[in-house]
Scaffold this motif. Structure first.
Motif, PDB file in Angstrom:
ATOM      1  N   ILE A   1       0.708  -1.129   0.114  1.00 57.43           N
ATOM      2  CA  ILE A   1      -0.260  -0.119  -0.048  1.00 57.43           C
ATOM      3  C   ILE A   1       0.956   1.293   0.002  1.00 57.43           C
ATOM      4  O   ILE A   1       0.398   2.195  -0.579  1.00 57.43           O
ATOM      5  CB  ILE A   1      -1.057  -0.016   1.169  1.00 57.43           C
ATOM      6  CG1 ILE A   1      -2.305  -1.125   1.038  1.00 57.43           C
ATOM      7  CG2 ILE A   1      -1.692   1.335   1.145  1.00 57.43           C
ATOM      8  CD1 ILE A   1      -2.927  -1.328   2.107  1.00 57.43           C
ATOM      9  N   LEU A   2       1.796   1.143   0.853  1.00 57.37           N
ATOM     10  CA  LEU A   2       2.856   2.414   0.906  1.00 57.37           C
ATOM     11  C   LEU A   2       3.531   2.533  -0.492  1.00 57.37           C
ATOM     12  O   LEU A   2       3.455   3.753  -0.963  1.00 57.37           O
ATOM     13  CB  LEU A   2       4.036   2.104   1.601  1.00 57.37           C
ATOM     14  CG  LEU A   2       5.094   3.175   1.763  1.00 57.37           C
ATOM     15  CD1 LEU A   2       4.634   4.161   2.560  1.00 57.37           C
ATOM     16  CD2 LEU A   2       6.283   2.550   2.593  1.00 57.37           C
ATOM     17  N   ILE A   3       3.741   1.696  -1.265  1.00 55.11           N
ATOM     18  CA  ILE A   3       4.473   1.927  -2.591  1.00 55.11           C
ATOM     19  C   ILE A   3       3.509   2.378  -3.544  1.00 55.11           C
ATOM     20  O   ILE A   3       3.468   3.016  -4.467  1.00 55.11           O
ATOM     21  CB  ILE A   3       5.167   0.248  -3.134  1.00 55.11           C
ATOM     22  CG1 ILE A   3       6.308   0.059  -2.102  1.00 55.11           C
ATOM     23  CG2 ILE A   3       5.426   0.676  -4.466  1.00 55.11           C
ATOM     24  CD1 ILE A   3       7.527   1.211  -2.121  1.00 55.11           C
TER      25      ILE A   3
ATOM     26  N   ILE B 243       2.076  10.809   5.939  1.00 55.77           N
ATOM     27  CA  ILE B 243       3.447  10.749   6.575  1.00 55.77           C
ATOM     28  C   ILE B 243       3.119  10.518   8.106  1.00 55.77           C
ATOM     29  O   ILE B 243       3.960   9.467   8.482  1.00 55.77           O
ATOM     30  CB  ILE B 243       4.071  12.328   6.764  1.00 55.77           C
ATOM     31  CG1 ILE B 243       4.498  12.662   5.308  1.00 55.77           C
ATOM     32  CG2 ILE B 243       5.197  12.336   7.613  1.00 55.77           C
ATOM     33  CD1 ILE B 243       4.802  14.186   5.294  1.00 55.77           C
ATOM     34  N   TRP B 244       1.952  10.505   8.498  1.00 52.74           N
ATOM     35  CA  TRP B 244       1.760  10.135   9.963  1.00 52.74           C
ATOM     36  C   TRP B 244       1.616   8.874  10.089  1.00 52.74           C
ATOM     37  O   TRP B 244       1.721   7.928  10.506  1.00 52.74           O
ATOM     38  CB  TRP B 244       0.565  10.818  10.716  1.00 52.74           C
ATOM     39  CG  TRP B 244       1.161  12.038  11.473  1.00 52.74           C
ATOM     40  CD1 TRP B 244       0.706  13.372  11.209  1.00 52.74           C
ATOM     41  CD2 TRP B 244       1.532  12.126  12.714  1.00 52.74           C
ATOM     42  NE1 TRP B 244       1.227  14.159  11.949  1.00 52.74           N
ATOM     43  CE2 TRP B 244       1.664  13.643  13.103  1.00 52.74           C
ATOM     44  CE3 TRP B 244       2.012  11.194  13.654  1.00 52.74           C
ATOM     45  CZ2 TRP B 244       2.247  13.775  14.271  1.00 52.74           C
ATOM     46  CZ3 TRP B 244       2.652  11.673  14.726  1.00 52.74           C
ATOM     47  CH2 TRP B 244       2.637  13.093  14.976  1.00 52.74           C
ATOM     48  N   GLY B 245       0.818   8.188   8.967  1.00 51.64           N
ATOM     49  CA  GLY B 245       0.473   6.956   8.699  1.00 51.64           C
ATOM     50  C   GLY B 245       1.548   6.032   8.420  1.00 51.64           C
ATOM     51  O   GLY B 245       1.748   5.003   9.064  1.00 51.64           O
ATOM     52  N   VAL B 246       2.616   6.683   7.714  1.00 50.55           N
ATOM     53  CA  VAL B 246       3.693   5.811   7.338  1.00 50.55           C
ATOM     54  C   VAL B 246       4.586   5.651   8.577  1.00 50.55           C
ATOM     55  O   VAL B 246       5.094   4.531   8.912  1.00 50.55           O
ATOM     56  CB  VAL B 246       4.420   6.607   6.276  1.00 50.55           C
ATOM     57  CG1 VAL B 246       5.913   5.783   6.132  1.00 50.55           C
ATOM     58  CG2 VAL B 246       3.642   6.561   4.984  1.00 50.55           C
ATOM     59  N   THR B 247       4.656   6.715   9.366  1.00 48.68           N
ATOM     60  CA  THR B 247       5.551   6.772  10.501  1.00 48.68           C
ATOM     61  C   THR B 247       4.781   5.701  11.707  1.00 48.68           C
ATOM     62  O   THR B 247       5.426   4.922  12.225  1.00 48.68           O
ATOM     63  CB  THR B 247       5.278   8.294  11.333  1.00 48.68           C
ATOM     64  OG1 THR B 247       5.946   8.924  10.406  1.00 48.68           O
ATOM     65  CG2 THR B 247       6.196   8.118  12.731  1.00 48.68           C
TER      66      THR B 247
END
Length: 74
Positions: free
Chosen positions: A18-20, A53-57
């Motif tokens: 999902i990130l990619i 950004i918060w979600g990735v962190t």
């Protein structure tokens, strides 16, 4: 015992995919914000980028916690 192994690895793998997939969209949003810094649309996209950004962190912290838990379990 296999379920304990599949939960962290599945979470990390699915989240990474999902990130990619969302990375390209975030790059386009960043380009738009740089091109139109004072528009209302840019403000909306900035908020979306901050949430990303918060979600990735959070994903990174949870993934590290799951890996540590996995090593402690096995």
């Amino acid at each position: 015992m296999e379920m304990y192994l599949l939960i962290p690895l599945g979470f990390i793998a699915v989240s990474f995919i999902i990130l990619i997939a969302r990375r390209k969209s975030m790059q386009e949003d960043l380009a738009f914000v740089k091109a139109h810094p004072n528009s209302q649309e840019a403000a909306i996209r900035q908020k979306a980028m901050i949430r990303w950004i918060w979600g990735v962190t959070i994903w990174g912290v949870v993934s590290m916690t799951l890996v540590v838990w996995l090593f402690q379990t096995f």
